[in-house]
Design an enzyme around this catalytic site. Structure first.
Site, PDB file in Angstrom:
ATOM      1  CG  ASP A 115      20.828   0.084  33.917  1.00  0.00           C
ATOM      2  OD1 ASP A 115      20.947  -1.042  34.436  1.00  0.00           O
ATOM      3  OD2 ASP A 115      21.044   1.126  34.532  1.00  0.00           O
TER       4      ASP A 115
ATOM      5  CG  ASP B 110      22.960   3.087  38.357  1.00  0.00           C
ATOM      6  OD1 ASP B 110      23.870   3.123  37.503  1.00  0.00           O
ATOM      7  OD2 ASP B 110      22.399   2.025  38.707  1.00  0.00           O
ATOM      8  CB  VAL B 111      23.594   8.610  34.856  1.00  0.00           C
ATOM      9  CG1 VAL B 111      22.795   9.391  35.901  1.00  0.00           C
ATOM     10  CG2 VAL B 111      25.083   8.917  34.996  1.00  0.00           C
ATOM     11  CE  LYS B 112      24.251   0.311  34.950  1.00  0.00           C
ATOM     12  NZ  LYS B 112      23.415   0.669  36.109  1.00  0.00           N
ATOM     13  NE  ARG B 113      22.779  10.190  30.759  1.00  0.00           N
ATOM     14  CZ  ARG B 113      21.763   9.719  31.462  1.00  0.00           C
ATOM     15  NH1 ARG B 113      21.754   8.494  31.909  1.00  0.00           N
ATOM     16  NH2 ARG B 113      20.697  10.490  31.705  1.00  0.00           N
TER      17      ARG B 113
END
Lengths: 315, 315
Positions: A115, B110-113
């Site tokens: 992030d 909002d984990v952006k995995r």
């Protein structure tokens, strides 16, 4: 809370020397693959209850860690399988980091995070630094993590800072082993190099920052490089001379001693090979039918994996 | 466990209509920025105790959710800030998903995995599907998540499947707002298009899969597109006609009504603008000094944010 133990790359290479081979065992706990001896126990038998699943996962992973400890330099804990067990799964994850450390293993948290700004700092704090809370002072963080490069250096820098400050390590995804990897990683750039080569160049740049390269010549910043394409692996080995590679896909995913060979330098250093399912679920493989217990099968598979890679880098 | 409520894009657009503007408030809880009225309470006052920090974060976020509910279509919970509070932080995260749902808000995790194979499936299960465990049957999963495209479709497909099956949504990182975004996203490919444009084309392809585009004409698969570069935003708006954009960086990160304008189509649809710090920490901003309480400042900032974007898309 333990003191930094020097450069991560040196720690990992020393562990490989002690264990006889640069191998990492991946821990991906799946309830449906666990041994009958575990899931038949009453408090572990009901997959519909998260507490039962967690008890089973904890019992299985604890034993696996003890069984593979003599043969592996590190274990890699895959965060996805613990997140799917919600908050108690995360507590189990940190318990297993501690169990592994207690068994003389380094621990790689396979979290693939990235992030920006304070968010990335929070991820680095959660996954690489021991907790700053006095009420969690017995909790130990992993020694290294995997991170995703899509956001550029902003997404990676807080992890690299943790590597510098706390003797931790970072493996940046460069080329993954999956079928669709080339949709983004394989895009050809204007000068003819694929995206993964450009990312490799970025990673080598990060790896060379002051304070990251240890006496061994390798950096605490490494790369995840799949061995599925021998030519690409050889190319990336040249692009990132200071990076240790974490190489996924040995065993169940189709990797063999031959396919991983280009990930090593001529001197036999430079890569750590990861096997997960082929070791930790060996008892489900007909090849290991002759063993009386699931534990013996796992130990035999870990020993075999170690010997195969030892033979590859030794000869 | 609630029933699927139809296509996610339709749900989100309906929420924007109801609230008067396509805005999303980001919840990034930082103990050092919390109101004095909260951190001065005895059981929330000791930052060195994780329990105190969690009590404070839960009290603050619960109130913020209630305050912004009339003005926001959705809240975006940033996983990093909860992971940094360990397992109890994850329990808090899921509590807040439920709190937001109870206040009529959609929730974006909002984990952006991204990972591959069963790992990616486990991430999708943890973050988009309500728990399959009977002992967690009151736990609610977010309505949508952010994901990272670096692994290609393998990393994204399990999330898209959850979107099809459970009426959930996915926002794929295409172009981020940070300074180093162009190190990878901005690489020029052989045909002159930057990587982010190629990723945008991939995302549009995923968005068009059967079962994803709702009556509104938008897909449950959207994109994260920063408004920092107006030309790129306009270009991506054309490349992804069926994708809703989640646009970060309004307010504290420097985005203004003018800079986000190219993210919208001529009819005023197509994007959801996110503000985090400028709303939830408004009480720390001299602009809101006149308010007697921190709650009034947050509400005023949420209302102002809503009005600014409403004016932009209405005119």
């Amino acid at each position: 809370v333990s003191e930094p133990a020097g450069n991560f790359a040196d720690q990992l290479l020393a562990a490989a020397k002690e264990k006889g081979a640069p191998v990492v065992v991946g821990i991906d706990p799946r309830y449906d693959l666990l041994p009958e001896e575990i899931v038949s126990q009453e408090h572990m038998s009901n997959a519909a209850r998260v507490e039962n699943t967690i008890d089973a996962v904890l019992a299985f992973c604890t034993k696996v860690i003890q069984l593979v400890a003599p043969y592996a330099a590190a274990v890699k804990l895959n965060s996805a399988f613990f997140e799917a067990l919600y908050w108690d799964g995360i507590e189990t994850y940190y318990s297993l980091v501690q169990e592994a450390a207690g068994n003389g293993l380094l621990v790689i948290g396979d979290v693939k995070r990235a992030d920006i700004g304070t968010s990335s700092e929070r991820y680095a704090a959660a996954h690489l630094a021991d907790p700053s809370f006095e009420t969690l002072d017995d909790v130990v963080a992993p020694d290294a993590v995997t991170v995703n490069p899509y956001l550029g250096s902003d997404g990676v820098t807080p992890f690299i800072e943790a590597a510098k400050t706390h003797g931790k390590g970072v493996f940046v995804l460069v080329r993954t082993s999956n079928e669709s990897a080339d949709q983004v990683q394989g895009l050809l750039t204007a000068d003819g190099a694929p995206v993964y080569r450009k990312v490799g160049q970025l990673v080598q740049g990060w790896a060379q920052q002051p304070g990251l390269i240890g006496p061994c010549g390798y950096s605490a910043v490494g790369a995840v490089v799949a061995a599925t394409d021998a030519q690409a692996a050889a190319e990336l080995r040249e692009v990132m001379p200071n990076c240790l590679f974490l190489v996924p896909g040995y065993g169940a995913q189709g990797g063999t001693a031959e396919t991983v060979k280009p990930c090593f330098k001529a001197d036999g250093t430079g890569s750590f090979i990861t096997a997960s399912r082929s070791v930790i679920y060996a008892f489900n493989d007909p090849e290991y039918n002759a063993f009386d217990t699931w534990e013996e099968a796992v130990e035999a598979a870990a020993r075999k994996f170690n010997k195969e890679i030892a033979a590859l880098v030794g000869g």
